[in-house]
Enzyme design. Sequence first.
Site, short mmCIF file in Angstrom:
data_model
loop_
_atom_site.label_atom_id
_atom_site.label_comp_id
_atom_site.label_asym_id
_atom_site.label_seq_id
_atom_site.Cartn_x
_atom_site.Cartn_y
_atom_site.Cartn_z
CD GLN A 150 -1.32 -2.27 2.18
OE1 GLN A 150 -0.13 -2.61 2.11
NE2 GLN A 150 -2.17 -2.87 2.99
CD GLU A 151 0.12 6.98 -2.30
OE1 GLU A 151 0.61 8.09 -2.49
OE2 GLU A 151 -1.05 6.67 -2.60
#
Length: 202
Positions: free
Chosen positions: A79-80
């Site tokens: 995830q970012e």
Amino acid sequence: MFTLTYGFYKYWTQREEFCVLILGLDNAGKTTYLEAAKTKFTKNYKGMNPAKITTTVGLNIGKIDVSDISLNFWDLGGQEELQSLWDKYYSESHAVIYIVDSNDRERIPESKEIFDKMISNENLSGVPLLVLANKQDIPQCMGVREVKPIFDQNAHLIGRRDCMVMPVSALTGDGVDEGIKWLVESIKRNKDVRPPRNENKC
């Protein structure tokens, strides 16, 4: 006498330990791939049901023995908000597996951007790199002939390191053996630059 004999036995039978990062965007199939590798290379290991594998938040760890070495895998969340943590592991790693969801064409540019940022980090300089075009079990996915040119665009960032792009299906296990065997040979060739680490450092 026993201590001396045991010491020699341990010395001659101890496997060299190497650390491998598994990176890629969320939902690329990193954890499913790790489970497939453990299933392929660990006797009597029954992997998790892929349907029960959830998004990694943080870190999954796995280990397999291949020929005369041990590979310790660090499967990091994609995830970012978690990508900023990846570089904390770069200096300790001996190779990187970068997994691409070849069925998600919309996110390929994002995956490529993150890939370029990763390989630009000086702590990964010279480290062998295996790029896996995952989800080849899906008929409409991008093949290696389509994925490879995209990730080769900035070849100067890849440099002279060992680098390979291969097809794989983490779900079925197809291509897992070939990728791991290539990785092992690359790590061995590179161990003068990045020597093996003992178990308590991986």
